[in-house]
Design an enzyme around this catalytic site. Structure first.
Site, PDB file in Angstrom:
ATOM      1  N   ARG A   1       0.870  -1.172   0.000  1.00  0.00           N
ATOM      2  CA  ARG A   1       0.000   0.000   0.000  1.00  0.00           C
ATOM      3  C   ARG A   1       0.911   1.228   0.000  1.00  0.00           C
ATOM      4  O   ARG A   1       1.990   1.215   0.609  1.00  0.00           O
ATOM      5  CB  ARG A   1      -0.895   0.033   1.243  1.00  0.00           C
TER       6      ARG A   1
ATOM      7  N   GLU B   1      -3.174   8.118  -3.714  1.00  0.00           N
ATOM      8  CA  GLU B   1      -3.591   7.260  -4.809  1.00  0.00           C
ATOM      9  C   GLU B   1      -5.026   7.629  -5.176  1.00  0.00           C
ATOM     10  O   GLU B   1      -5.869   7.639  -4.271  1.00  0.00           O
ATOM     11  CB  GLU B   1      -3.497   5.792  -4.354  1.00  0.00           C
TER      12      GLU B   1
ATOM     13  N   HIS C   1      -1.769   0.677  -9.550  1.00  0.00           N
ATOM     14  CA  HIS C   1      -2.369  -0.363  -8.686  1.00  0.00           C
ATOM     15  C   HIS C   1      -2.999  -1.490  -9.525  1.00  0.00           C
ATOM     16  O   HIS C   1      -4.193  -1.766  -9.421  1.00  0.00           O
ATOM     17  CB  HIS C   1      -3.415   0.253  -7.740  1.00  0.00           C
TER      18      HIS C   1
HETATM   19  C1  DGY Z   1      -5.544  -6.263  -2.913  1.00  0.00           C
HETATM   20  O1  DGY Z   1      -6.232  -7.242  -3.226  1.00  0.00           O
HETATM   21  O2  DGY Z   1      -5.434  -5.882  -1.762  1.00  0.00           O
HETATM   22  C2  DGY Z   1      -4.799  -5.567  -4.005  1.00  0.00           C
HETATM   23  O3  DGY Z   1      -4.238  -4.389  -3.600  1.00  0.00           O
HETATM   24  C3  DGY Z   1      -5.682  -5.371  -5.213  1.00  0.00           C
HETATM   25  O4  DGY Z   1      -5.642  -6.570  -5.871  1.00  0.00           O
END
Ligand code: DGY
Length: 326
Positions: free
Chosen positions: A238, A267, A286
């Site tokens: 993240r 983001e 992402h």
């Molecule tokens: C998640 O699943 O947490 C990813 O960031 C998106 O696939």
């Protein structure tokens, strides 16, 4: 018999909406962007089940607005947008989608690592902008992956899948996590290091730890200063695990060589942000899990979680299993 009411905050791939619609009274936000917060708060008041995305904030305010809610199911593995404690306090299980995205995300991580370490962005920009001259013995020389040292911050499912790929590149593999993992050390040949030692020894550092209060801005100016000036940093967890301002400074001053990012803070990253114009920063929006097959599997897993909980069964993939303890 009255069917449970389900709110779907955005269209998932595949035929999941139809599947949910045959077993529940499902209503889906018709927009092709994240459901606005005000709409979400207005619509959730009637819902027994919520099928949500990582862009939805599932917090106490939302739970207070949803007196009927008995299940939350997110189409993602990461649930840092969900207040798990608040859900558990209300005995609401929260579903997520581990496993199905592991290999796809590990592929993306490797793509980012190669792109950043081998300077693909600068090369591509030279081609597009007409700067591609004759072959240059010093042109765009980057840093090898093979026979280098890889540091994995957070050796969970995706970290282990990255390690399996890295062994094909004959990389020496270091990892750091809260508790040492002797089974992974035996199985994958990874070596445990403290966070600081891993940063100092690695040629490439991959961040895969989940976001929580302990990992928020884990990669700050101090951490970046511990890395080699020739090192590459990849973040696919993240954006908030990294201090963006510190990263901009480290990349601009070449205190680390390059970065490959699938996630950013903020983001989406606005195009005028200084990070975007840095030639040694390779950013994708992402898309770690974004293949047709994997996103479909994630959508199905999220539906499976929701239907199980609404049917009075235990959610197969529950992010707060303590909810089932009596
Ligand atoms: C998640 O699943 O947490 C990813 O960031 C998106 O696939």
């Amino acid at each position: 018999m009255t069917l449970p009411r389900v709110l779907i905050t955005r269209r998932p791939p595949g035929s999941v909406v139809e599947a949910l619609g045959s077993e529940t009274e499902a209503w889906m936000w018709p927009g092709n962007r994240a459901m606005p917060r005000s709409e979400l708060l207005a619509q959730v008041c009637e819902a027994d089940g919520l099928y949500c995305m990582l862009t939805d904030g599932i917090d106490s305010e939302l739970l207070d607005a949803a007196p009927r809610l008995t299940a939350v199911s997110q189409m993602a593995v990461g649930v840092d947008n969900v207040d798990l404690e608040a859900c558990t306090a209300r005995r609401i299980p929260v579903g997520h989608t581990p496993d199905v995205l592991t290999e796809t995300t590990a592929d993306t991580v490797f793509g980012l690592l190669i792109a950043a370490a081998r300077r693909f962005r600068e090369g591509m920009e030279d081609v597009v902008e007409g700067r591609w001259g004759e072959w240059d013995p010093l042109g765009l020389v980057g840093w090898d992956l093979h026979d280098s040292t890889l540091g994995i911050v957070g050796l969970g499912r995706i970290g282990r899948a990255v390690a399996r790929r890295a062994s094909g590149f004959r990389m020496r593999m270091l990892y750091t996590k809260r508790t040492r993992d002797p089974a992974a050390e035996r199985e994958l040949g990874v070596e445990f290091r403290s966070f600081e030692a891993l940063l100092a020894e690695s040629d490439h550092v991959i961040v895969l730890t989940s976001l929580n209060s302990g990992t928020h801005r884990l990669i700050d100016g101090d951490a970046l200063a511990r890395m080699k000036p020739t090192a590459t940093l990849v973040n696919a967890s993240r954006g908030q695990v990294l201090d963006t301002d510190a990263l901009v400074q480290a990349l601009a001053e070449r205190r680390i060589a390059a970065a490959g990012l699938d996630v950013t803070d903020p983001e989406p990253m606005p195009p005028e942000h200084p990070l975007v114009s840095l030639p040694n920063c390779f950013i994708v929006p992402h898309i770690g899990s974004a293949t047709v097959r994997t996103r479909t599997l994630m959508a199905e897993r999220a539906a499976e979680n929701l239907l199980a909980a609404l049917g009075g069964e235990r959610m197969p993939y529950c992010a707060n299993p303590e909810v089932y303890r009596s």
